[in-house]
Scaffold this active site. Structure first.
Site, short mmCIF file in Angstrom:
data_model
loop_
_atom_site.label_atom_id
_atom_site.label_comp_id
_atom_site.label_asym_id
_atom_site.label_seq_id
_atom_site.Cartn_x
_atom_site.Cartn_y
_atom_site.Cartn_z
N THR A 61 -20.48 9.18 -37.02
CA THR A 61 -19.40 9.58 -37.81
C THR A 61 -19.74 9.71 -39.22
O THR A 61 -21.08 9.59 -39.43
CB THR A 61 -17.97 8.70 -37.52
N LYS A 65 -23.02 12.93 -39.70
CA LYS A 65 -22.92 13.74 -38.56
C LYS A 65 -23.95 14.99 -38.88
O LYS A 65 -24.47 15.48 -37.77
CB LYS A 65 -21.43 14.31 -38.58
N ASP A 101 -15.82 17.22 -31.17
CA ASP A 101 -14.62 17.39 -31.58
C ASP A 101 -13.87 18.64 -31.49
O ASP A 101 -12.61 18.57 -31.24
CB ASP A 101 -14.84 17.26 -33.30
N THR A 153 -10.85 24.42 -51.83
CA THR A 153 -11.84 25.23 -52.40
C THR A 153 -12.41 26.39 -51.91
O THR A 153 -12.87 26.44 -50.68
CB THR A 153 -13.18 24.36 -52.42
N ARG A 156 -15.69 27.36 -49.97
CA ARG A 156 -16.29 26.52 -48.54
C ARG A 156 -15.48 27.33 -47.46
O ARG A 156 -16.26 27.56 -46.61
CB ARG A 156 -15.64 25.12 -48.61
N GLY A 239 -2.51 14.21 -33.86
CA GLY A 239 -4.24 14.21 -33.90
C GLY A 239 -4.83 13.07 -32.97
O GLY A 239 -6.18 13.04 -32.57
P1 NDP Z 1 -14.22 16.90 -44.57
O1 NDP Z 1 -14.75 15.93 -45.70
O2 NDP Z 1 -15.61 17.36 -44.30
O3 NDP Z 1 -13.43 17.73 -45.00
C1 NDP Z 1 -12.34 17.55 -45.69
C2 NDP Z 1 -11.46 18.57 -46.06
O4 NDP Z 1 -10.23 18.42 -46.55
C3 NDP Z 1 -11.92 19.72 -46.80
O5 NDP Z 1 -11.37 21.14 -46.34
C4 NDP Z 1 -10.95 19.43 -48.19
O6 NDP Z 1 -11.11 20.49 -49.13
C5 NDP Z 1 -9.94 19.06 -47.55
N1 NDP Z 1 -9.00 18.24 -48.55
C6 NDP Z 1 -9.49 16.93 -49.07
N2 NDP Z 1 -8.55 16.33 -49.90
C7 NDP Z 1 -7.51 17.43 -50.10
C8 NDP Z 1 -6.41 17.67 -50.92
N3 NDP Z 1 -6.06 16.58 -51.58
N4 NDP Z 1 -5.80 18.75 -50.96
C9 NDP Z 1 -6.26 19.73 -49.97
N5 NDP Z 1 -7.30 19.70 -49.28
C10 NDP Z 1 -7.94 18.64 -49.40
O7 NDP Z 1 -13.79 15.91 -43.50
P2 NDP Z 1 -13.48 16.26 -42.05
O8 NDP Z 1 -13.35 17.86 -41.61
O9 NDP Z 1 -14.70 15.55 -41.20
O10 NDP Z 1 -12.13 15.48 -41.45
C11 NDP Z 1 -10.95 15.96 -41.99
C12 NDP Z 1 -9.94 14.93 -41.47
O11 NDP Z 1 -9.97 14.89 -39.98
C13 NDP Z 1 -10.05 13.37 -41.58
O12 NDP Z 1 -8.76 12.88 -42.31
C14 NDP Z 1 -10.54 12.87 -40.55
O13 NDP Z 1 -10.40 11.30 -40.24
C15 NDP Z 1 -9.92 13.75 -39.33
N6 NDP Z 1 -10.52 13.87 -38.07
C16 NDP Z 1 -9.98 13.49 -37.14
C17 NDP Z 1 -10.61 13.73 -35.76
C18 NDP Z 1 -9.75 13.25 -34.56
O14 NDP Z 1 -10.53 13.01 -33.64
N7 NDP Z 1 -8.44 13.29 -34.44
C19 NDP Z 1 -11.69 14.10 -35.63
C20 NDP Z 1 -12.63 14.41 -37.03
C21 NDP Z 1 -11.95 14.14 -38.30
P3 NDP Z 1 -12.29 20.98 -50.18
O15 NDP Z 1 -13.11 21.69 -49.58
O16 NDP Z 1 -11.50 21.45 -51.11
O17 NDP Z 1 -12.90 19.60 -50.62
#
Ligand code: NDP
Length: 279
Positions: A61, A65, A101, A153, A156, A239
């Protein structure tokens, strides 16, 4: 005794040991699954330890990754496409890897709403991080023709759209209403949880009336995003089920038997997240 694990930095929050220990006990397998906090500089040496002995694989994790890929012999096609992995196992002396995932997301969707056809209509995805990448890849494999990505963003989201090609479009916040009006499935993959105060607060009334709404965040079990979806009468997909389903492949690779995601397992992990949880 066969050993498997999950690694991350930090890792203390992981519920994976609870899931795999449940299956080990249920199936009477002489195995153990533990979590290990592995700092980025120790990743390579940790993965080397999987090459010999009874420690036969690991879940991976954040933040490893992507970087773990450099230490693997045989990433599968999915890992090659998305550039990230979450499951490593040893096979014929070689280290193999996949990412579960995306398939875990779809398996949860099908188990939660068995009559749904997630590929039949456009999909809107909030977020452009690692999990969005895995889910987009799997939704395309399922035959979805149009995926809209909305991200805080924008660049991205554009990078992801360019990576996946013509079926995937990055959209600005002023285009969200139009995307939602076409979408049969809306997925939150942002860690924000999208409370109504969030800068990405949605025009819920624009969303197609029959659309399904999924969140991959599972703490809390019903996020503010899912509460808002419920308030607008949309069927919801929490989730936690994705977390359970994404664990199936690793368990089978390490311990040789395919486990089943049961209601009992779901409730066990749900109670660990929220002691007041009631099925
Ligand atoms: P990443 O760090 O790769 O991506 C995070 C994303 O969230 C980006 O698009 C980021 O936007 C956005 N983001 C973060 N903070 C904010 C905010 N305040 N407002 C708007 N957008 C925001 O994380 P992951 O994709 O790996 O994981 C995301 C979530 O999914 C986590 O909470 C994780 O725990 C959960 N998850 C759950 C799984 C499951 O099995 N249920 C499996 C994998 C993940 P920006 O690009 O602008 O920073």
């Amino acid at each position: 005794m066969i050993k498997a694990s999950v690694i991350g930095w930090p890792i203390s929050h992981s519920r994976s040991p609870l899931i795999h220990s449940y299956w080990l006990k249920q199936m009477g397998i002489d195995g153990i699954y533990q979590k290990h906090a592995v700092e980025p500089q120790d990743l390579g040496s940790f993965i080397q330890t999987l090459r010999n002995g009874d420690h036969v694989g690991t879940n991976v994790t954040l933040p490893h990754k992507e970087t773990a890929l450099g230490h693997i012999d045989e990433p599968d096609d999915r890992v090659r496409r998305i550039g990230a992995l979450n499951t490593i196992w040893r096979e014929n002396g070689r280290l193999c890897a996949t990412s579960t995932d995306g398939p875990g997301f779809v398996a949860n969707l099908r188990q939660t709403l068995p009559n749904s056809s997630p590929a039949a209509q456009p999909v809107t995805i909030l977020g452009a991080g690692g999990s969005a990448r895995s889910i987009i890849d799997e939704m395309l494999r399922q035959g979805v023709d149009r995926i809209y990505i909305v991200n805080r963003t924008f660049s991205r989201a554009e990078t992801l759209a360019e990576h996946f090609g013509p079926h995937v479009t990055a959209i600005n916040t002023n285009e969200i209403a139009s995307a939602l009006s076409q979408s049969g499935l809306l997925i939150n993959t942002t860690s924000a949880g999208l409370s109504e105060q969030s800068e990405l607060a949605l025009p819920w009334t624009s969303l197609k009336a029959t659309a399904l709404v999924a969140d991959i965040v599972y703490t809390p079990l019903i996020t503010p995003f899912l509460q808002a979806a419920k308030a607008h009468d949309h069927p919801i997909v929490p989730g936690l089920g994705m977390l359970l389903h994404q664990a199936v492949v690793g368990f089978e690779k390490w311990f040789g038997q395919r486990p089943v995601v049961t209601q009992e397992l779901h409730d066990l992990v749900a109670r660990d997240i929220d002691p007041d949880y009631k099925p």
